[in-house]
Design a protein around this motif. Structure first.
Motif, PDB file in Angstrom:
ATOM      1  N   PHE A  47       0.783  -1.098   0.067  1.00  0.00           N
ATOM      2  CA  PHE A  47       0.013  -0.216  -0.210  1.00  0.00           C
ATOM      3  C   PHE A  47       0.728   0.997   0.035  1.00  0.00           C
ATOM      4  O   PHE A  47       1.945   1.431   0.816  1.00  0.00           O
ATOM      5  CB  PHE A  47      -1.022   0.235   1.743  1.00  0.00           C
ATOM      6  N   CYS A  48       0.649   2.079  -1.276  1.00  0.00           N
ATOM      7  CA  CYS A  48       1.531   3.119  -0.374  1.00  0.00           C
ATOM      8  C   CYS A  48       0.531   4.991  -0.570  1.00  0.00           C
ATOM      9  O   CYS A  48      -0.611   4.697  -0.344  1.00  0.00           O
ATOM     10  CB  CYS A  48       2.386   3.642  -2.064  1.00  0.00           C
ATOM     11  N   LEU A 102       3.516   1.076   2.998  1.00  0.00           N
ATOM     12  CA  LEU A 102       3.165   0.679   4.604  1.00  0.00           C
ATOM     13  C   LEU A 102       4.312  -0.316   4.233  1.00  0.00           C
ATOM     14  O   LEU A 102       4.115  -1.276   3.359  1.00  0.00           O
ATOM     15  CB  LEU A 102       2.024   0.278   4.121  1.00  0.00           C
ATOM     16  N   PRO A 156       2.462  -3.597  13.774  1.00  0.00           N
ATOM     17  CA  PRO A 156       1.345  -3.932  12.046  1.00  0.00           C
ATOM     18  C   PRO A 156       1.604  -3.954  11.554  1.00  0.00           C
ATOM     19  O   PRO A 156       3.441  -3.129  11.054  1.00  0.00           O
ATOM     20  CB  PRO A 156       0.452  -2.239  12.130  1.00  0.00           C
ATOM     21  N   PHE A 169       1.890  -4.635   6.548  1.00  0.00           N
ATOM     22  CA  PHE A 169       0.735  -4.551   5.375  1.00  0.00           C
ATOM     23  C   PHE A 169       0.882  -5.068   4.105  1.00  0.00           C
ATOM     24  O   PHE A 169       2.284  -5.008   3.351  1.00  0.00           O
ATOM     25  CB  PHE A 169       0.311  -3.381   5.225  1.00  0.00           C
ATOM     26  N   ARG A 170       0.320  -6.028   3.821  1.00  0.00           N
ATOM     27  CA  ARG A 170       0.378  -6.594   2.040  1.00  0.00           C
ATOM     28  C   ARG A 170      -0.979  -6.776   1.588  1.00  0.00           C
ATOM     29  O   ARG A 170      -1.874  -6.794   1.638  1.00  0.00           O
ATOM     30  CB  ARG A 170       0.395  -7.813   2.404  1.00  0.00           C
ATOM     31  N   ARG A 171      -0.861  -6.185   0.318  1.00  0.00           N
ATOM     32  CA  ARG A 171      -1.768  -5.629  -1.035  1.00  0.00           C
ATOM     33  C   ARG A 171      -1.851  -6.403  -2.006  1.00  0.00           C
ATOM     34  O   ARG A 171      -1.174  -6.779  -2.762  1.00  0.00           O
ATOM     35  CB  ARG A 171      -1.610  -4.337  -1.797  1.00  0.00           C
ATOM     36  N   GLU A 172      -2.194  -7.695  -1.224  1.00  0.00           N
ATOM     37  CA  GLU A 172      -2.129  -9.410  -2.264  1.00  0.00           C
ATOM     38  C   GLU A 172      -3.561  -9.666  -2.200  1.00  0.00           C
ATOM     39  O   GLU A 172      -4.623  -9.494  -1.659  1.00  0.00           O
ATOM     40  CB  GLU A 172      -1.762  -9.722  -1.632  1.00  0.00           C
ATOM     41  N   ALA A 195      -4.974  -8.265   5.417  1.00  0.00           N
ATOM     42  CA  ALA A 195      -4.485  -7.119   4.280  1.00  0.00           C
ATOM     43  C   ALA A 195      -2.954  -6.248   5.923  1.00  0.00           C
ATOM     44  O   ALA A 195      -2.537  -5.712   5.505  1.00  0.00           O
ATOM     45  CB  ALA A 195      -5.040  -6.387   3.731  1.00  0.00           C
ATOM     46  N   GLU A 196      -3.794  -5.858   6.284  1.00  0.00           N
ATOM     47  CA  GLU A 196      -2.931  -5.818   8.082  1.00  0.00           C
ATOM     48  C   GLU A 196      -3.109  -6.843   9.051  1.00  0.00           C
ATOM     49  O   GLU A 196      -3.597  -8.065   9.454  1.00  0.00           O
ATOM     50  CB  GLU A 196      -3.561  -4.421   8.361  1.00  0.00           C
ATOM     51  N   ARG A 237      -8.653  -6.290   8.887  1.00  0.00           N
ATOM     52  CA  ARG A 237      -8.585  -6.409   7.176  1.00  0.00           C
ATOM     53  C   ARG A 237      -8.022  -6.788   6.315  1.00  0.00           C
ATOM     54  O   ARG A 237      -7.168  -7.654   6.296  1.00  0.00           O
ATOM     55  CB  ARG A 237      -7.650  -5.137   7.299  1.00  0.00           C
ATOM     56  N   THR A 238      -9.397  -7.158   4.873  1.00  0.00           N
ATOM     57  CA  THR A 238      -9.190  -8.026   4.156  1.00  0.00           C
ATOM     58  C   THR A 238      -9.427  -7.432   2.897  1.00  0.00           C
ATOM     59  O   THR A 238     -10.142  -6.842   2.347  1.00  0.00           O
ATOM     60  CB  THR A 238      -9.736  -9.527   4.387  1.00  0.00           C
ATOM     61  N   PHE A 239      -8.712  -8.406   1.978  1.00  0.00           N
ATOM     62  CA  PHE A 239      -8.198  -8.227   0.380  1.00  0.00           C
ATOM     63  C   PHE A 239     -10.237  -7.518  -0.126  1.00  0.00           C
ATOM     64  O   PHE A 239     -10.803  -8.952   0.063  1.00  0.00           O
ATOM     65  CB  PHE A 239      -8.522  -8.879  -0.229  1.00  0.00           C
ATOM     66  N   ILE A 266      -4.447   6.114   1.711  1.00  0.00           N
ATOM     67  CA  ILE A 266      -4.259   5.054   0.757  1.00  0.00           C
ATOM     68  C   ILE A 266      -5.648   4.404  -0.296  1.00  0.00           C
ATOM     69  O   ILE A 266      -6.903   4.620   0.500  1.00  0.00           O
ATOM     70  CB  ILE A 266      -4.002   3.839   1.602  1.00  0.00           C
ATOM     71  N   PHE A 290      -7.973   1.889  -0.834  1.00  0.00           N
ATOM     72  CA  PHE A 290      -8.149   0.413  -0.460  1.00  0.00           C
ATOM     73  C   PHE A 290      -9.027   0.162  -1.153  1.00  0.00           C
ATOM     74  O   PHE A 290      -9.979  -0.654  -1.183  1.00  0.00           O
ATOM     75  CB  PHE A 290      -7.912  -0.556   0.870  1.00  0.00           C
ATOM     76  N   TRP A 291      -8.095  -0.759  -2.532  1.00  0.00           N
ATOM     77  CA  TRP A 291      -9.297  -2.048  -3.356  1.00  0.00           C
ATOM     78  C   TRP A 291     -10.138  -0.554  -3.911  1.00  0.00           C
ATOM     79  O   TRP A 291     -11.444  -1.600  -3.925  1.00  0.00           O
ATOM     80  CB  TRP A 291      -9.366  -3.488  -3.055  1.00  0.00           C
TER      81      TRP A 291
END
Lengths: 437, 437
Positions: free
Chosen positions: A175-176, A186, A209, A211-214, A223-224, A429-431, B177, B179-180
């Motif tokens: 995440f940017c 992040l 914490p 973070f992954r934007r996957e 996501a977190e 926090r999820t996709f 950010i 977030f999708w």
């Protein structure tokens, strides 16, 4: 301020006058008597009112609903089998006007697939659910034991930054934010910063914490999430494996000891006999052979997915290590094997019973020229300003060092035998899901 | 893995054979003898080589530089005044090729204004500086004591989310950010989430990163800082003031006790006598009167800046409270004074000696209708979906509750008497400065 909690009351003598602040968790009304269960954060106690004793009070209690916040006065009555409060007064502090199903005060299977969306949208209410409370308490205790372990081992806590110019994985998975004109990410992993601290503090950790934007809908991804990072100077891959094993065993032992009631509510047994280190180790190549034999071959140089890890874990009763992960699937900072430059000094600890990866450990590249070459190989220009400081640590009396990366949620999910990591964290926090609540 | 540290060696007997991994912190070369100070994370010890004993080794040591990582073998020699290692072997693990001024191994005044940019750009190297190490160790110990205090008081740690749709302050002061597809903010305050947990856990806390996108160059502001949040059910403003005072006193007491050597390096004395609660309280209006008297009048309804807080703090030898902050300068969740609806039940604790605000406490609005009115007053539509869950907690058997918000860096800055909060955190993130390292 409240100064008497139910756990205190349960230690008091019969006939004690009780003032209690709490909530009604259940009510059983008969013609001439009403029983209510009153709860607070420390326990549950039954209160009773008989109609003939106080008709007004009886009707007042009758009009109360589950979830109402109340203040009661009464007398504690203890007999051989139980303690209860004979009600003398009740004051409703506030009503519960929210209708939820399943009942947030009962031991329903709130983690069931059929409630996923409902539970996700109503996290703020289901904080009252005994099973979810047990999970969150166990989480608190697990993180506490982790810090305790690090303290005993002499580690210093270095609170690393969230905002960074250098995410560990490709930028499109981070995440940017716009930081006054600079593109900043992040954190995905704070190891870069701990690798700086380790040259003075020698043993450091961070729990914070990450973070992954996957675009993942898997059971092991958030996501977190809360990321445990350890970095030890002078440690090689075998040292860090041993440290991680001791850590896992300590966590499990402490949880079994300090979270008895939580484990009981969740109906979970932690079998310490199966968790005593050392854990078996197989090579990446051996893992491929097992998958081949089990009819699910994987091409060399691919990562294991949830399915593969599940198949592999059927071979073991305990956590087990996969060593020598190919360098093509690992980021640049990791050391290569002296005998085989295609594989790294990275090892992943996989849980038994299909719970998948718990943590990873790695020996880091500590020589300047080697790190430059590895960056170039990975397509990163070592002259990029943002990496300069990290690279230059190798010119500053650098020493061998190794680290651990572990997801709090994954380990907790495994220890508590939950089906999804989202249920190990208060507000997941999820996709693609809006962060609500 | 390294298994002997300098603190262990300092307890050993004379003539013990020593193997040590560490770094050269200083070197004194004479014609026939060289002394080096070897350091690791636990201390410092002198090693000596005389030319006539081993000419080759003498020249090898002579070629070493400050900051080189070394492995040495030698014999421990103890006399009445000191312990030193008589060198038998030295192996340079890696060279220090970085030239820094001031010397990162010496007690220079690294926090001086003249080094600001240099120190900010070279944080990763100055992790070796004894004063900065002392600060970071004190930070670790302070956070540890905080958790310790919360544990003793029976609080549960609720790891609240960083990503949220509802920042506490106006959206343009929060980093956002994508977030999708949903605009999401980095948390400014996790109290919303703790207010949910407090209805079941009654006493909760969170220590984690928090973010402010504020164009501030002040000495008390960071874009990323560590935020301590406490929320207590059944507590009113007076209760929470008492709790916060006990917390501050405990922190100071523990730091004085557990960080003796760090305080010595920093030349700081913590005067516990001046920190014993209760602390004096003045109203916002009284604060205005003091400012008026001191020739720096402030209009009613304005926040105190650094200058005002400094003037006010000259009146006190101890931390002091300012109560009854006007509602126009506070966010919506805070309770109003029963006797004066223009002021809130918010109090700020201000440090003496001009260090400014340490923490704030507030009683929260726990009634549905009242919260709706307050949101409307502040121009927030209570029907906005993202606030729905927070509002609905007031329909769920809600009870009075109050909270604390405290910046780790501000309290540490004050206890250690540092001139700027940026020096209390390993890798500071500040207004307009690229996050490097």
């Amino acid at each position: 301020m409240k100064n008497t909690f139910i756990e205190d009351i349960l230690k008091m003598d019969s006939e004690t006058e009780i003032f209690l602040l709490g909530w009604i968790a259940s009510k059983r009304k008969y013609k001439k008597v009403i029983f209510i269960d009153v709860i607070d954060s420390t326990g549950k106690i039954q209160a009773i009112i008989e109609k003939h004793e106080n008709n007004d009070l009886f009707h007042k209690v009758a009009s109360c609903k589950i979830g109402d916040a109340i203040r009661i006065k009464g007398k504690l009555m203890c007999d051989k089998t139980q303690k209860q409060i004979v009600l003398e007064e009740i004051h409703v502090i506030s009503r519960n006007n929210v209708h939820l199903s399943p009942n947030p005060y009962k031991l329903s299977d709130i983690f069931s697939e059929k409630y996923v969306n409902y539970f996700m949208n109503n996290r703020h209410f289901y904080m009252k659910h005994p099973k979810f409370m047990a999970v969150l308490r166990a989480r608190h205790k697990m993180i506490d034991s982790l810090r305790d372990f690090f303290k005993k081992q002499g580690l210093t806590e270095i609170t690393a930054p969230i905002l960074t110019q250098i995410p560990l994985y490709p930028e499109n998975t981070a995440f940017c934010i716009d930081f006054w004109g600079t593109k900043v990410f992040l954190t995905q992993c704070v190891a870069f910063y701990l690798e700086s601290a380790v040259l003075s503090f020698e043993k450091v950790f961070n729990i914070g914490p990450s973070f992954r934007r996957e675009k993942s809908k898997g059971r092991r991804h958030l996501a977190e999430y809360w990321h445990v990072k350890v970095e030890l100077a002078w440690a090689n891959i075998d040292d860090i494996i041993r440290f991680a094993e001791d850590m896992i065993y300590y966590l499990a032992k402490q949880l079994r000891q300090n979270a008895r009631s939580e484990l009981e509510v969740l109906n979970v047994f932690i079998d310490l006999d199966k968790l005593r280190p050392p854990y078996p180790q197989i090579s990446y190549d051996e893992a491929l052979e097992i998958l081949e034999r089990k009819g699910k071959p994987l091409e060399w140089g691919r990562s294991f997915g949830a399915d593969e890890e599940k198949l592999l874990s059927e071979e073991f009763q305990t956590p087990f290590w996969i060593r020598g992960i190919p360098k093509v699937i690992e980021p640049f900072p990791y050391e290569l094997d002296e005998n085989n430059p295609n594989i790294t000094k990275v090892a992943d600890l996989i849980a038994p019973e299909g719970f998948g990866e718990l943590l990873g450990v790695a020996e880091k590249i500590w020589k300047y020229d080697k790190l430059i070459r590895k960056m170039q190989e990975k397509g990163i220009d070592p002259k990029t300003k943002k990496y300069e400081w990290y690279l230059n640590l190798r010119e500053f009396g650098c020493v061998p060092h190794s680290g651990i990366g572990m997801g709090v949620e994954r380990v907790l999910r495994w220890l508590l035998k939950l089906s999804h990591v989202r249920d190990t964290i208060p507000f997941p926090r999820t996709f693609q899901r809006k962060p609500y609540p």
